[in-house]
Design an enzyme around this catalytic site. Structure first.
Site, PDB file in Angstrom:
ATOM      1  N   THR A  71       0.852  -1.203   0.000  1.00 31.51           N
ATOM      2  CA  THR A  71       0.000   0.000   0.000  1.00 31.51           C
ATOM      3  C   THR A  71       0.888   1.253   0.000  1.00 31.51           C
ATOM      4  OG1 THR A  71      -1.466  -1.260   1.442  1.00 31.51           O
ATOM      5  CG2 THR A  71      -2.003   1.065   1.133  1.00 31.51           C
ATOM      6  N   GLY A 116       3.086   3.030  -4.957  1.00 29.35           N
ATOM      7  CA  GLY A 116       2.947   3.896  -6.137  1.00 29.35           C
ATOM      8  C   GLY A 116       2.937   5.365  -5.740  1.00 29.35           C
ATOM      9  N   ASP A 117       2.309   5.679  -4.612  1.00 34.01           N
ATOM     10  CA  ASP A 117       2.243   7.081  -4.153  1.00 34.01           C
ATOM     11  C   ASP A 117       3.639   7.586  -3.788  1.00 34.01           C
ATOM     12  OD1 ASP A 117      -0.526   6.872  -4.417  1.00 34.01           O
ATOM     13  OD2 ASP A 117      -0.764   6.173  -2.353  1.00 34.01           O
TER      14      ASP A 117
HETATM   15  O1  RIB Z   1      -2.554   4.170  -2.787  1.00 30.69           O
HETATM   16  C1  RIB Z   1      -2.890   3.715  -1.513  1.00 30.69           C
HETATM   17  C2  RIB Z   1      -4.144   4.395  -1.016  1.00 30.69           C
HETATM   18  O2  RIB Z   1      -5.223   4.021  -1.835  1.00 30.69           O
HETATM   19  C3  RIB Z   1      -4.545   4.006   0.382  1.00 30.69           C
HETATM   20  O3  RIB Z   1      -3.944   4.802   1.366  1.00 30.69           O
HETATM   21  C4  RIB Z   1      -6.059   4.112   0.348  1.00 30.69           C
HETATM   22  O4  RIB Z   1      -6.577   5.170   1.089  1.00 30.69           O
HETATM   23  C5  RIB Z   1      -6.427   4.222  -1.120  1.00 30.69           C
HETATM   24  O5  RIB Z   1      -6.867   5.453  -1.428  1.00 30.69           O
END
Ligand code: RIB
Length: 308
Positions: A239, A242-243
């Site tokens: 999780t 990518g961000d």
């Molecule tokens: O990219 C991860 C995010 O995707 C998570 O934190 C969740 O909130 C979703 O939006």
């Protein structure tokens, strides 16, 4: 140069499971964590932890006030963050024993961005600033058009994909940062080179950054196509990988790093993020990335893909 990120803020409820729930199945999880998240918030934090000046525009509900502290602790400026009576957006995230995730998203206050608010925020920025956005808020098309008319560069992460994105004129976007699934949705192609070629022929001025998970990432524009392998690390939770990549890629690019080095820098940040639990809580600081990059082991050799 400032970054103004119009982005989501979510409360993530993360359940660890042996496998994802199947249709008709009920499974018990003994491991629930509540984390700050949302692609918008995560990308603001990644960019700020990489050392960039980042403003976060978006909307939270009263139940999400703690997210303000999460952003400010990472030096994200929240001057323009709105608070509404609508419940904060949230995500229900299953993480399996391989660290992969699947997500249910509830938009809540993330869909409370009206055009007056968007106009007001954009008035505060100049054509030298960059607009960053993802697809977890409303009025994405309006933000892109307004920023483009102001002469601002727009970086779009079209995630999660929905059909509304096919109406967006990508000629107004400077950099499109997407994964293979989103690439397929736009192009109907599965092969990374073909996905890049689709964008190149349709939007010749668009720069593409295509992430390929544990395989690596590709940068492609009309002049060059460069592949960079990812790093081999033990995966705990993917999780926000990518961000994190997005925030650090923007940092490398703004600081004038060479394209390959920028991909490598972003991949190293992403590798550190997948080695920890949680979304924004797993995003590393720049100093951690700089020291890790010397020790991390790439999965493959870099190759420069042929132009077509
Ligand atoms: O990219 C991860 C995010 O995707 C998570 O934190 C969740 O909130 C979703 O939006």
């Amino acid at each position: 140069m400032n970054i103004i990120n119009f982005g989501s803020c979510n409360i993530d409820y993360v359940y660890k499971l042996s496998h994802f729930v199947k249709p008709g199945e009920t499974i018990k999880s003994d491991n629930l964590n509540r984390f700050p998240g949302g692609k918008g918030l995560n990308q603001s934090i990644a960019a700020a932890r990489s050392g960039l000046k980042v403003y976060h525009a978006g909307c939270i509900g009263k139940d999400g006030e703690f997210l303000k502290n999460v952003l400010t602790e990472s030096h994200v400026d929240i001057t323009y963050l709105k608070i509404s009576d609508v419940q904060t957006g949230h995500a229900i995230i299953q993480v399996d024993d391989k660290g992969e995730n699947c997500i249910i998203l509830y938009s809540g206050s993330n869909y409370m961005l009206d055009k007056d608010y968007i106009d007001y925020v954009l008035r505060e920025f100049s054509s030298n600033d960059i607009v960053l956005l993802q697809n977890e808020i409303n009025n994405v098309e309006y933000i892109i058009e307004s920023a483009y008319k102001k002469g601002m560069a727009v970086i779009l992460n079209p995630s999660p994909f929905n059909n509304a994105l096919t109406k967006v004129n990508l000629d107004m976007v400077s950099i499109l940062m997407l994964n293979e699934i989103e690439g397929f949705e736009f192009s109907r192609e599965t092969e990374p080179t073909k996905i890049c070629n689709y964008f190149k022929s349709k939007y010749p001025n668009l720069k593409i950054v295509l992430t390929l998970g544990s395989e690596g990432s590709i940068y492609s524009d009309k002049n060059e196509t460069i592949f960079c392998p990812s790093f081999s690390v033990p995966v705990i939770d993917t999780t926000s990988a990518g961000d994190t990549f997005t925030g650090y890629f923007i940092c490398g690019m703004i600081n004038g790093m060479k394209t390959y080095e920028t991909l490598k820098f972003a991949s190293a940040a992403s590798a550190l993020a997948v080695s920890k639990n949680g979304a924004s809580s797993s995003i590393p600081y720049k100093s951690e990335v700089e020291s890790a990059i010397k020790k991390l082991v790439p999965n493959k050799q870099c190759l420069i893909l042929p132009q077509k």
